[in-house]
Enzyme design. Structure first.
Site, PDB file in Angstrom:
ATOM      1  N   GLY A   1      39.850  40.344  43.006  1.00  0.00           N
ATOM      2  CA  GLY A   1      38.768  39.172  42.993  1.00  0.00           C
ATOM      3  C   GLY A   1      37.787  39.219  44.072  1.00  0.00           C
ATOM      4  O   GLY A   1      36.633  38.963  43.983  1.00  0.00           O
TER       5      GLY A   1
ATOM      6  N   GLU B   1      35.454  41.955  43.069  1.00  0.00           N
ATOM      7  CA  GLU B   1      34.313  41.434  42.039  1.00  0.00           C
ATOM      8  C   GLU B   1      33.446  40.462  42.450  1.00  0.00           C
ATOM      9  O   GLU B   1      32.366  40.057  41.878  1.00  0.00           O
ATOM     10  CB  GLU B   1      35.597  40.702  40.948  1.00  0.00           C
ATOM     11  CG  GLU B   1      36.188  41.612  40.057  1.00  0.00           C
ATOM     12  CD  GLU B   1      37.620  41.089  39.254  1.00  0.00           C
ATOM     13  OE1 GLU B   1      38.126  40.209  39.802  1.00  0.00           O
ATOM     14  OE2 GLU B   1      37.871  41.399  38.350  1.00  0.00           O
TER      15      GLU B   1
ATOM     16  N   GLU C   1      44.793  45.354  40.673  1.00  0.00           N
ATOM     17  CA  GLU C   1      45.615  44.341  39.750  1.00  0.00           C
ATOM     18  C   GLU C   1      46.575  45.040  38.928  1.00  0.00           C
ATOM     19  O   GLU C   1      47.658  44.458  38.762  1.00  0.00           O
ATOM     20  CB  GLU C   1      44.662  43.654  38.809  1.00  0.00           C
ATOM     21  CG  GLU C   1      43.731  42.565  39.345  1.00  0.00           C
ATOM     22  CD  GLU C   1      42.474  42.996  39.974  1.00  0.00           C
ATOM     23  OE1 GLU C   1      42.237  44.452  40.056  1.00  0.00           O
ATOM     24  OE2 GLU C   1      41.183  42.210  40.157  1.00  0.00           O
TER      25      GLU C   1
HETATM   26  N1  DAK Z   1      46.981  36.874  47.733  1.00  0.00           N
HETATM   27  C1  DAK Z   1      47.726  36.128  48.456  1.00  0.00           C
HETATM   28  N2  DAK Z   1      48.000  36.694  49.765  1.00  0.00           N
HETATM   29  C2  DAK Z   1      47.716  37.928  50.104  1.00  0.00           C
HETATM   30  C3  DAK Z   1      47.002  38.607  49.227  1.00  0.00           C
HETATM   31  C4  DAK Z   1      46.398  38.173  47.884  1.00  0.00           C
HETATM   32  N3  DAK Z   1      45.622  38.904  47.361  1.00  0.00           N
HETATM   33  N4  DAK Z   1      46.649  39.961  49.965  1.00  0.00           N
HETATM   34  C5  DAK Z   1      47.043  39.504  51.419  1.00  0.00           C
HETATM   35  N5  DAK Z   1      47.682  38.544  51.405  1.00  0.00           N
HETATM   36  C6  DAK Z   1      48.486  38.207  52.401  1.00  0.00           C
HETATM   37  C7  DAK Z   1      49.833  38.687  52.403  1.00  0.00           C
HETATM   38  O1  DAK Z   1      50.877  38.331  51.730  1.00  0.00           O
HETATM   39  C8  DAK Z   1      50.213  38.712  53.994  1.00  0.00           C
HETATM   40  O2  DAK Z   1      50.714  37.342  54.009  1.00  0.00           O
HETATM   41  P1  DAK Z   1      52.216  37.040  55.026  1.00  0.00           P
HETATM   42  O3  DAK Z   1      53.065  37.872  54.303  1.00  0.00           O
HETATM   43  O4  DAK Z   1      51.660  37.411  56.479  1.00  0.00           O
HETATM   44  O5  DAK Z   1      52.527  35.627  54.839  1.00  0.00           O
HETATM   45  C9  DAK Z   1      48.786  38.711  54.451  1.00  0.00           C
HETATM   46  O6  DAK Z   1      47.980  38.288  53.538  1.00  0.00           O
HETATM   47  C10 DAK Z   1      48.624  40.088  55.264  1.00  0.00           C
HETATM   48  O7  DAK Z   1      48.635  40.891  54.197  1.00  0.00           O
HETATM   49  P2  DAK Z   1      49.661  42.262  54.490  1.00  0.00           P
HETATM   50  O8  DAK Z   1      50.729  41.960  55.451  1.00  0.00           O
HETATM   51  O9  DAK Z   1      50.060  42.792  53.005  1.00  0.00           O
HETATM   52  O10 DAK Z   1      48.496  43.360  55.155  1.00  0.00           O
HETATM   53  P3  DAK Z   1      48.595  44.708  55.028  1.00  0.00           P
HETATM   54  O11 DAK Z   1      47.549  45.241  55.990  1.00  0.00           O
HETATM   55  O12 DAK Z   1      49.714  45.357  55.206  1.00  0.00           O
HETATM   56  O13 DAK Z   1      47.983  45.302  53.653  1.00  0.00           O
HETATM   57  C11 DAK Z   1      46.594  44.666  51.593  1.00  0.00           C
HETATM   58  C12 DAK Z   1      46.766  44.892  53.070  1.00  0.00           C
HETATM   59  C13 DAK Z   1      45.240  44.227  51.135  1.00  0.00           C
HETATM   60  C14 DAK Z   1      46.689  46.251  51.103  1.00  0.00           C
HETATM   61  C15 DAK Z   1      47.744  44.255  50.943  1.00  0.00           C
HETATM   62  O14 DAK Z   1      47.652  42.743  51.612  1.00  0.00           O
HETATM   63  C16 DAK Z   1      47.531  44.084  49.494  1.00  0.00           C
HETATM   64  O15 DAK Z   1      47.865  44.569  48.798  1.00  0.00           O
HETATM   65  N6  DAK Z   1      47.184  42.874  49.128  1.00  0.00           N
HETATM   66  C17 DAK Z   1      46.845  42.462  47.768  1.00  0.00           C
HETATM   67  C18 DAK Z   1      45.740  43.139  47.167  1.00  0.00           C
HETATM   68  C19 DAK Z   1      45.831  42.873  45.415  1.00  0.00           C
HETATM   69  O16 DAK Z   1      46.619  43.157  44.828  1.00  0.00           O
HETATM   70  N7  DAK Z   1      44.425  42.091  45.188  1.00  0.00           N
HETATM   71  C20 DAK Z   1      44.390  41.775  43.933  1.00  0.00           C
HETATM   72  C21 DAK Z   1      45.024  40.188  43.748  1.00  0.00           C
HETATM   73  S1  DAK Z   1      44.845  39.870  41.948  1.00  0.00           S
HETATM   74  C22 DAK Z   1      40.356  36.125  36.880  1.00  0.00           C
HETATM   75  C23 DAK Z   1      39.416  36.329  37.932  1.00  0.00           C
HETATM   76  C24 DAK Z   1      39.945  37.039  39.109  1.00  0.00           C
HETATM   77  C25 DAK Z   1      41.295  37.484  39.253  1.00  0.00           C
HETATM   78  C26 DAK Z   1      41.993  37.304  37.980  1.00  0.00           C
HETATM   79  C27 DAK Z   1      41.469  36.922  36.964  1.00  0.00           C
HETATM   80  N8  DAK Z   1      39.937  35.526  35.749  1.00  0.00           N
HETATM   81  C28 DAK Z   1      38.499  35.127  35.818  1.00  0.00           C
HETATM   82  C29 DAK Z   1      40.579  35.268  34.895  1.00  0.00           C
HETATM   83  C30 DAK Z   1      41.671  38.145  40.572  1.00  0.00           C
HETATM   84  C31 DAK Z   1      42.973  38.703  40.629  1.00  0.00           C
HETATM   85  C32 DAK Z   1      43.305  39.606  41.711  1.00  0.00           C
HETATM   86  O17 DAK Z   1      42.225  39.619  42.787  1.00  0.00           O
END
Ligand code: DAK
Length: 259
Positions: free
Chosen positions: A110, A113, A133
Site C-alpha cells: 500500500g 500504491e 503482498e
Molecule cells: N504492517 C504492520 N507492521 C509493520 C509493517 C506492516 N506493513 N511493516 C513493518 N511493520 C512493523 C514490524 O512489524 C516491526 O514492528 P515490531 O515487530 O518492532 O513491533 C516494525 O514495523 C519494524 O519492522 P521490521 O522489524 O520488520 O524491520 P526490518 O527493517 O527488518 O524489515 C521490511 C523491513 C519493510 C522489509 C519488513 O518490515 C516487511 O517486510 N514489512 C512488511 C511489508 C509488506 O508486506 N507490505 C505489504 C503489506 S500488505 C487494499 C488496499 C491496500 C492494500 C490492500 C488492499 N484494498 C483497496 C482492498 C495493501 C496491502 C498491503 O500493503
C-alpha cells in the site's frame, strides 16, 4: 480533526505544504486511522487557496511499508467489506492539486500504491519499491496491478507482483516509475524545491492540466484529446490566462491570482 499519525507543515516555499506520515516505529504502516487523517489533511489543503502543491513523505527509513498487516490480519472478507477502509484511499484520487511523493526507504504494498497515487515521485538513493503482498498470501489491492503496470510495463509489474521482489531507486527510474533520484540526506529538500517550481505556475492551469493527464488513463485517445481541448478552452475564462499572456507580451513576470 486531531492528527495522531501524520504531521501537516507549512514550508519555506510559497504555496508548498508538507504532509509527513508519522508512525516511525511501524515503518509508517498505513492503519485505518492514519489513512483517514491523510485523506482529511489532503482535502483541507485542496480547499486552501494558499496551497498550490502538496508534498507527501515519510521518513528516511520508510515512506510506508504497506497497509497495517497487524490491523487486518484477523479480518474476514466480510469484515473487510464492511470496514471498507480502502474506499477512503479512492478519495485521494480526487485531490485536484499536484501531489509530489518524496520517497526514501521502503515504499511497499500500500505504500508503493500510495506513492503511485501521487502525481510525481522524487526518490532518495535508498528508496525501494515493491508489491510484496504475495508473500503474505494476498495480492495488491489499491492499484498495484494497475498503476504499476501502466507505469513500468507488464514484464516488470508481473515480476514484482508475482515474486514480491523490491526494486531500487535506479531500477524504478529506468522503468519510468519515478521522476528523479536525489541523495538521501537531502531528498526532502529536493522534493520541496521541485514542488516549489510547480507552485510558481498558475494554480488553475495546474489543476486542469493534472486532470487532463490523469484522464489519459481512463479513456480513448480521441476522448482524451477532446477532454484536453475543453480544459484548454476553459482556461481562457481565467484571469491568469490574461495575465500570463499579457506578462509574456510585456516581458515581465506574471502575477497569478488562481482565478
Ligand atoms: N504492517 C504492520 N507492521 C509493520 C509493517 C506492516 N506493513 N511493516 C513493518 N511493520 C512493523 C514490524 O512489524 C516491526 O514492528 P515490531 O515487530 O518492532 O513491533 C516494525 O514495523 C519494524 O519492522 P521490521 O522489524 O520488520 O524491520 P526490518 O527493517 O527488518 O524489515 C521490511 C523491513 C519493510 C522489509 C519488513 O518490515 C516487511 O517486510 N514489512 C512488511 C511489508 C509488506 O508486506 N507490505 C505489504 C503489506 S500488505 C487494499 C488496499 C491496500 C492494500 C490492500 C488492499 N484494498 C483497496 C482492498 C495493501 C496491502 C498491503 O500493503
Amino acid at each position: 480533526m486531531e492528527y495522531q499519525y501524520i504531521l501537516v507543515e507549512t514550508t519555506s516555499y510559497t504555496g508548498v505544504f508538507l504532509i509527513r506520515l508519522n508512525r516511525p516505529k511501524e515503518l509508517n504502516a498505513l492503519n485505518r486511522r492514519g489513512m483517514e487523517e491523510l485523506v482529511h489533511a489532503m482535502q483541507v489543503l485542496d480547499a486552501d487557496s494558499s496551497c498550490v502543491c502538496i508534498v507527501l513523505t515519510g521518513n528516511e527509513k520508510a515512506f510506508a511499508a504497506g497497509a497495517d498487516i497487524k490491523e487486518m490480519a484477523n479480518n474476514t472478507a466480510i469484515d473487510m467489506q464492511k470496514i471498507d477502509q480502502f474506499t477512503r484511499w479512492d478519495m485521494l484520487k480526487k485531490i485536484k492539486k499536484p501531489i509530489i511523493a518524496a520517497v526514501s526507504g521502503f515504499a511497499l504494498g500500500g505504500g508503493c500504491e500510495l506513492a503511485m497515487l501521487c502525481d510525481m515521485i522524487i526518490a532518495s538513493e535508498s528508496a525501494q519499491f515493491g508489491q510484496p503482498e504475495i508473500k503474505i498470501g494476498v495480492m495488491p489491492g489499491a492499484g498495484g496491478t494497475q498503476r504499476l503496470t501502466r507505469a513500468v510495463g507488464k514484464a516488470l509489474a508481473m515480476e514484482m507482483v508475482l515474486t514480491g521482489r523490491f526494486i531500487s531507486a535506479q531500477e524504478a527510474l529506468r522503468a519510468g516509475l519515478i521522476n528523479k533520484i536525489v541523495p538521501t540526506e537531502i531528498y526532502l529538500q529536493e522534493a520541496l524545491k521541485f514542488a516549489a517550481e510547480i507552485a510558481k505556475m498558475p494554480p488553475l492551469a495546474l489543476q486542469l492540466a493534472k486532470e487532463a493527464v490523469l484522464r489519459s488513463f481512463e479513456t480513448s485517445l480521441e476522448e482524451g484529446l477532446y477532454f484536453e481541448r475543453k480544459n484548454f478552452y476553459l482556461l481562457f475564462a481565467s484571469e491568469d490566462q490574461k495575465e500570463g499572456m499579457q506578462a509574456f507580451v510585456e516581458k515581465r513576470q506574471p502575477q497569478w491570482k488562481g482565478q
